[in-house]
Design a protein around this motif. Structure first.
Motif, short mmCIF file in Angstrom:
data_model
loop_
_atom_site.label_atom_id
_atom_site.label_comp_id
_atom_site.label_asym_id
_atom_site.label_seq_id
_atom_site.Cartn_x
_atom_site.Cartn_y
_atom_site.Cartn_z
N ILE A 133 -2.60 -9.74 -4.63
CA ILE A 133 -1.15 -9.57 -4.75
C ILE A 133 -0.47 -10.51 -3.76
CG2 ILE A 133 0.76 -7.95 -4.59
CD1 ILE A 133 -1.27 -5.71 -5.13
N HIS A 134 0.43 -11.34 -4.26
CA HIS A 134 1.14 -12.28 -3.39
C HIS A 134 2.08 -11.52 -2.45
CE1 HIS A 134 3.86 -15.50 -2.16
NE2 HIS A 134 2.82 -16.29 -2.38
N GLU A 135 2.26 -12.04 -1.26
CA GLU A 135 3.08 -11.37 -0.23
C GLU A 135 4.54 -11.17 -0.64
OE1 GLU A 135 2.73 -13.10 3.62
OE2 GLU A 135 0.55 -13.11 3.54
N SER A 136 5.06 -12.01 -1.53
CA SER A 136 6.47 -11.90 -1.92
C SER A 136 6.72 -10.85 -3.00
CB SER A 136 6.98 -13.26 -2.41
OG SER A 136 6.37 -13.61 -3.64
N CYS A 137 5.67 -10.24 -3.53
CA CYS A 137 5.82 -9.27 -4.62
C CYS A 137 6.46 -7.97 -4.15
CB CYS A 137 4.47 -8.95 -5.24
SG CYS A 137 3.76 -10.34 -6.08
N GLU A 138 7.17 -7.35 -5.07
CA GLU A 138 7.72 -6.03 -4.84
C GLU A 138 7.08 -5.09 -5.86
OE1 GLU A 138 12.01 -5.87 -4.55
OE2 GLU A 138 12.05 -8.01 -4.12
N VAL A 139 6.41 -4.07 -5.36
CA VAL A 139 5.71 -3.12 -6.23
C VAL A 139 6.15 -1.72 -5.84
CG1 VAL A 139 3.46 -2.30 -6.96
CG2 VAL A 139 3.74 -4.70 -6.33
N PHE A 140 6.55 -0.93 -6.84
CA PHE A 140 7.09 0.40 -6.59
C PHE A 140 6.36 1.45 -7.41
CE2 PHE A 140 10.45 -2.79 -6.36
CZ PHE A 140 10.88 -2.62 -5.06
N GLN A 141 5.78 2.44 -6.76
CA GLN A 141 5.14 3.59 -7.40
C GLN A 141 4.30 3.16 -8.61
OE1 GLN A 141 8.34 6.33 -8.16
NE2 GLN A 141 8.58 6.80 -6.00
N SER A 142 3.32 2.28 -8.35
CA SER A 142 2.51 1.70 -9.41
C SER A 142 1.03 1.89 -9.16
CB SER A 142 2.81 0.19 -9.52
OG SER A 142 4.15 -0.02 -9.82
N ILE A 143 0.27 1.77 -10.23
CA ILE A 143 -1.19 1.71 -10.15
C ILE A 143 -1.56 0.28 -10.54
CG2 ILE A 143 -3.37 2.58 -11.06
CD1 ILE A 143 -1.84 5.19 -11.74
N ILE A 144 -2.25 -0.41 -9.64
CA ILE A 144 -2.62 -1.79 -9.88
C ILE A 144 -4.12 -1.94 -9.73
CG2 ILE A 144 -2.34 -4.18 -9.10
CD1 ILE A 144 0.39 -3.37 -8.03
N GLY A 145 -4.75 -2.56 -10.73
CA GLY A 145 -6.17 -2.86 -10.66
C GLY A 145 -6.96 -2.12 -11.69
N PRO A 146 -8.24 -2.31 -11.70
CA PRO A 146 -8.97 -3.33 -10.96
C PRO A 146 -8.86 -4.70 -11.64
CG PRO A 146 -10.51 -2.10 -12.31
CD PRO A 146 -9.14 -1.48 -12.50
N TYR A 147 -9.34 -5.73 -10.96
CA TYR A 147 -9.36 -7.11 -11.45
C TYR A 147 -7.99 -7.56 -11.92
CZ TYR A 147 -14.34 -6.45 -11.13
OH TYR A 147 -15.59 -6.19 -10.64
N GLY A 192 0.77 -1.22 0.00
CA GLY A 192 0.00 0.00 0.00
C GLY A 192 0.81 1.28 0.00
N LYS A 193 2.09 1.22 0.34
CA LYS A 193 2.91 2.42 0.44
C LYS A 193 3.35 2.87 -0.95
CE LYS A 193 4.49 0.96 4.95
NZ LYS A 193 5.58 0.46 5.76
N LYS A 194 3.05 4.11 -1.29
CA LYS A 194 3.44 4.74 -2.55
C LYS A 194 2.91 4.02 -3.79
CE LYS A 194 7.55 7.00 -0.79
NZ LYS A 194 8.96 7.31 -1.01
N ASN A 195 1.80 3.29 -3.63
CA ASN A 195 1.13 2.63 -4.75
C ASN A 195 -0.34 2.99 -4.70
OD1 ASN A 195 3.34 0.91 -5.83
ND2 ASN A 195 3.26 0.07 -3.77
N ILE A 196 -0.99 2.94 -5.84
CA ILE A 196 -2.43 3.12 -5.91
C ILE A 196 -3.04 1.77 -6.23
CG2 ILE A 196 -4.33 4.24 -7.13
CD1 ILE A 196 -2.38 6.58 -7.69
N ILE A 197 -3.91 1.29 -5.36
CA ILE A 197 -4.55 0.00 -5.52
C ILE A 197 -6.03 0.23 -5.81
CG2 ILE A 197 -5.05 -2.23 -4.46
CD1 ILE A 197 -2.03 -1.65 -4.85
N ILE A 198 -6.50 -0.28 -6.94
CA ILE A 198 -7.91 -0.18 -7.32
C ILE A 198 -8.49 -1.59 -7.23
CG2 ILE A 198 -9.54 0.55 -9.10
CD1 ILE A 198 -7.17 2.26 -10.26
N HIS A 199 -9.27 -1.82 -6.21
CA HIS A 199 -9.80 -3.16 -5.92
C HIS A 199 -10.84 -3.57 -6.94
CE1 HIS A 199 -7.69 -3.56 -2.11
NE2 HIS A 199 -7.86 -2.26 -2.00
N PRO A 200 -11.01 -4.90 -7.13
CA PRO A 200 -10.37 -5.99 -6.42
C PRO A 200 -9.04 -6.37 -7.06
CG PRO A 200 -12.05 -6.90 -7.84
CD PRO A 200 -12.11 -5.40 -7.99
N VAL A 201 -8.09 -6.70 -6.23
CA VAL A 201 -6.78 -7.20 -6.67
C VAL A 201 -6.33 -8.30 -5.71
CG1 VAL A 201 -6.07 -5.01 -7.72
CG2 VAL A 201 -5.43 -5.50 -5.39
#
Length: 67
Positions: A45-59, A34-43
């Motif tokens: 995301i596996h716990e091992s992922c690394e996501v940086f300054q991204s927009i993810i979602g929806p579906y 959730g830090k420095k990312n925009i999450i548009i649910h539903p998504v």
């Protein structure tokens, strides 16, 4: 695990429709994403992922080990 229905995933439109049905029921986002990312649910995301300054979602699903 009980089965709620039978889902045809043989074609692209059926696969997308199945994803739209199942993803809201299994969505999860690890706290560190959730830090420095925009999450548009539903998504999902596996716990091992690394996501940086991204927009993810929806579906959207991000699988194990993705960066």
């Amino acid at each position: 695990m009980p089965i709620d229905g039978w889902f045809d995933c043989g074609g692209m439109s059926a696969l997308l429709a199945t994803n739209r049905y199942l993803l809201p029921r299994n969505a999860r986002v690890p706290a560190h994403i959730g830090k420095k990312n925009i999450i548009i649910h539903p998504v999902n995301i596996h716990e091992s992922c690394e996501v940086f300054q991204s927009i993810i979602g929806p579906y959207t699903t991000v699988a194990e080990g993705c960066v």
